[in-house]
Write a protein that holds these residues in place. Structure first.
Motif, PDB file in Angstrom:
ATOM      1  N   UNK A 221     -18.609   6.352   6.301  1.00  0.00           N
ATOM      2  CA  UNK A 221     -18.920   7.791   6.185  1.00  0.00           C
ATOM      3  C   UNK A 221     -17.848   8.630   6.863  1.00  0.00           C
ATOM      4  N   UNK A 222     -17.407   8.180   8.034  1.00  0.00           N
ATOM      5  CA  UNK A 222     -16.410   8.953   8.767  1.00  0.00           C
ATOM      6  C   UNK A 222     -15.083   8.974   8.004  1.00  0.00           C
ATOM      7  N   UNK A 223     -14.701   7.825   7.471  1.00  0.00           N
ATOM      8  CA  UNK A 223     -13.429   7.758   6.742  1.00  0.00           C
ATOM      9  C   UNK A 223     -13.490   8.630   5.488  1.00  0.00           C
ATOM     10  N   UNK A 224     -14.634   8.593   4.787  1.00  0.00           N
ATOM     11  CA  UNK A 224     -14.786   9.448   3.605  1.00  0.00           C
ATOM     12  C   UNK A 224     -14.567  10.906   3.969  1.00  0.00           C
TER      13      UNK A 224
ATOM     14  N   UNK B  67     -12.961  12.141   6.661  1.00  0.00           N
ATOM     15  CA  UNK B  67     -11.596  12.411   7.132  1.00  0.00           C
ATOM     16  C   UNK B  67     -10.602  12.479   5.985  1.00  0.00           C
ATOM     17  N   UNK B  68     -10.811  11.632   4.969  1.00  0.00           N
ATOM     18  CA  UNK B  68      -9.850  11.555   3.866  1.00  0.00           C
ATOM     19  C   UNK B  68     -10.274  12.371   2.654  1.00  0.00           C
ATOM     20  N   UNK B  69     -11.453  12.975   2.725  1.00  0.00           N
ATOM     21  CA  UNK B  69     -11.903  13.766   1.576  1.00  0.00           C
ATOM     22  C   UNK B  69     -12.167  12.908   0.359  1.00  0.00           C
ATOM     23  N   UNK B  70     -12.725  11.711   0.592  1.00  0.00           N
ATOM     24  CA  UNK B  70     -13.005  10.796  -0.518  1.00  0.00           C
ATOM     25  C   UNK B  70     -14.511  10.619  -0.677  1.00  0.00           C
ATOM     26  N   UNK B  71     -14.938  10.295  -1.903  1.00  0.00           N
ATOM     27  CA  UNK B  71     -16.340   9.958  -2.103  1.00  0.00           C
ATOM     28  C   UNK B  71     -16.559   8.511  -1.671  1.00  0.00           C
ATOM     29  N   UNK B  72     -17.808   8.174  -1.440  1.00  0.00           N
ATOM     30  CA  UNK B  72     -18.140   6.801  -1.077  1.00  0.00           C
ATOM     31  C   UNK B  72     -17.717   5.839  -2.176  1.00  0.00           C
ATOM     32  N   UNK B  73     -17.949   6.241  -3.421  1.00  0.00           N
ATOM     33  CA  UNK B  73     -17.603   5.375  -4.558  1.00  0.00           C
ATOM     34  C   UNK B  73     -16.099   5.123  -4.609  1.00  0.00           C
ATOM     35  N   UNK B  74     -15.317   6.178  -4.373  1.00  0.00           N
ATOM     36  CA  UNK B  74     -13.851   6.033  -4.421  1.00  0.00           C
ATOM     37  C   UNK B  74     -13.382   5.093  -3.309  1.00  0.00           C
TER      38      UNK B  74
ATOM     39  N   UNK C 278       0.832  -1.197   0.000  1.00  0.00           N
ATOM     40  CA  UNK C 278       0.000   0.000   0.000  1.00  0.00           C
ATOM     41  C   UNK C 278       0.866   1.247   0.000  1.00  0.00           C
ATOM     42  N   UNK C 279       0.307   2.354  -0.528  1.00  0.00           N
ATOM     43  CA  UNK C 279       0.990   3.630  -0.368  1.00  0.00           C
ATOM     44  C   UNK C 279       0.605   4.216   0.993  1.00  0.00           C
ATOM     45  N   UNK C 280       1.119   5.422   1.291  1.00  0.00           N
ATOM     46  CA  UNK C 280       0.878   5.975   2.621  1.00  0.00           C
ATOM     47  C   UNK C 280      -0.609   6.163   2.895  1.00  0.00           C
ATOM     48  N   UNK C 281      -1.321   6.602   1.898  1.00  0.00           N
ATOM     49  CA  UNK C 281      -2.754   6.814   2.100  1.00  0.00           C
ATOM     50  C   UNK C 281      -3.447   5.478   2.329  1.00  0.00           C
ATOM     51  N   UNK C 282      -3.023   4.464   1.597  1.00  0.00           N
ATOM     52  CA  UNK C 282      -3.605   3.140   1.758  1.00  0.00           C
ATOM     53  C   UNK C 282      -3.392   2.595   3.158  1.00  0.00           C
TER      54      UNK C 282
END
Lengths: 206, 254
Positions: A173-176, A178-185, A154-158
């Protein structure tokens, strides 16, 4: 199994880190005091688990890897370290620990040696679905090795996402958020992670 | 076991590791004695030898000032104007004059560039290194260009081991020497023939026999550059914080 002996670790602020990385020697000394225990423990336990603390000067081996990670964190006036945002759900020690974990896993994976030959530890006591002792030991070794290899792949984000979802068991939902990601991503990333884990486990079984 | 079950098991394993690491961090901060944690861990079922081994490497740092210096240098890394890493030019003019007057020697001066094989990781902390041979060999003296350098023990050599980006992580050098039918050797060039610039450029300069004390024969040499040198062959083969160049073949003459 925590023995619950420890007290809360000292903390830092983004402003203090900024000053430390821009020439404030006192702040830098304070920052080093905070970072060194986190880095040395992450390095030390990882090297031991991977059977790499066998040389005559094991402390020097630990210090060498710690130095590499410290330089990575602090280069270019702390470019990597200054990415830490206390509002994104992670303490500074935890943030640094994950970066160290990723970096040392990549380093060890890249050097010679088959990770599947690593010596099993006997302090990872997990119950496997099969109750026979030999299957439990085999399962522990497999899980230990799969976990080590996942960190290297994994990379650092992974590494952060894995920690959020499966170690800390935070909600999607919380992780999305915190990381600024969409649910789909995040779902896509999760699907790739499952595939990776499955592949690494199969490689260990063959 | 489903994929989700597997990931949850892995997460639980990591959670367990993290809990144990928090206690060791307290030892590393000096808040808890290592012996106390050893005894409590053994009482809880941990293997004594493993716990004692960790205790031996995870005490509080003994040289805090050194770590602050490392940190300070790190913060400045990449901030100064980048410059192409290059060793200092040799101050003495007599060598250049000798080359200028020796036409055959000047024309035959060898600059051999070896592409580095991807033997190590793409770890950005340790750049890729290339060997540049800037000396003459016995063959060039005779005007016989060849891809392999021939040397005697008293041959003057100047090898530049150049990183593809400036680095402050090059602290030590070793040489791996191999020949067919013999066990590989690790050589440790003495400090008076080895220099490492602030940007991580390594130079090996002096008499061949002093830099590479090898018996006559055909050898493959690989320069090992990194945070530390491997202690021995076994340490080298276990891997460590270093980069290794591609082999440079030399013929050592009697």
């Amino acid at each position: 199994m925590s023995t619950m002996l420890s007290t809360a670790a000292p903390t830092a602020t983004p402003e203090g880190i900024h000053r430390a990385c821009h020439g404030d020697r006192r702040e830098l000394a304070r920052l080093v005091e905070l970072l060194l225990p986190v880095l040395s423990v992450e390095v030390g336990v990882t090297l031991q688990r991977r059977g790499r603390l066998q040389s005559r000067d094991a402390r020097q081996d630990v210090d060498d890897f710690v130095q590499d990670i410290l330089v990575h964190l602090l280069s270019e006036q702390g470019k990597v370290l200054r990415r830490w945002d206390p509002t994104r759900g992670r303490s500074l020690p935890s943030f640094v620990r994950l970066i160290a974990r990723h970096r040392i896993s990549r380093s060890l994976e890249g050097f010679r040696g088959n990770p599947w030959n690593s010596h099993p530890t006997n302090d990872d006591r997990l119950d496997a679905s099969d109750s026979s002792p030999s299957r439990r030991i085999e399962s522990r070794v497999q899980l230990t090795t799969v976990l080590d290899r996942i960190h290297s792949q994994l990379n650092e984000r992974g590494v952060r996402l894995f920690n959020f979802l499966y170690v800390e068991q935070r909600s999607i939902a919380e992780v999305c958020e915190l990381e600024g990601m969409s649910r789909a991503a995040l779902d896509q990333w999760n699907a790739r992670l499952r595939k990776l884990a499955r592949r690494l486990r199969s490689e260990g079984e063959t | 076991m489903t994929d989700d079950d597997l990931l949850l098991e892995l997460g639980a394993l990591q959670h367990k590791r993290d809990a144990e690491q928090e206690d060791w961090e307290a030892v590393a901060r000096g808040e808890v004695s290592a012996s106390r944690l050893v005894e409590s861990s053994v009482a809880a079922g941990a293997d004594r030898a493993r716990v004692e081994q960790l205790a031996s490497v995870l005490g509080p740092p003994t040289n805090r000032e050194r770590w602050v210096e490392v940190a300070l240098a790190a913060t400045r890394r990449g901030v100064e104007t980048p410059k192409t890493p290059a060793p200092k030019a040799h101050p003495r003019r007599s060598t250049a004059l000798w080359w200028a007057t020796g036409v055959a020697a000047l024309a035959a001066a060898l600059v051999l560039l070896w592409m580095v094989l991807p033997q190590a990781t793409d770890d950005p902390g340790l750049p890729v290194y290339t060997v540049v041979v800037r000396n003459e060999t016995v063959q060039t003296h005779r005007g016989d260009a060849s891809s392999e350098g021939a040397y005697r023990a008293n041959s003057d050599i100047r090898w530049v081991v150049q990183p593809n980006s400036a680095t402050r992580l090059a602290h030590d050098v070793a040489v791996l020497a191999r020949r067919p039918g013999a066990a590989p050797q690790l050589l440790f060039p003495p400090h008076d023939v080895t220099s490492i610039s602030a940007d991580g450029v390594v130079q090996l300069r002096g008499r061949f026999g002093a830099v590479f004390p090898l018996e006559p024969g055909r050898w493959e040499l690989q320069i090992v550059v990194g945070l530390r040198r491997p202690a021995d062959i076994s340490d080298f083969e276990s891997g460590g914080p270093w980069q290794v160049t591609a082999p440079t073949v030399v013929n050592v003459l009697p």
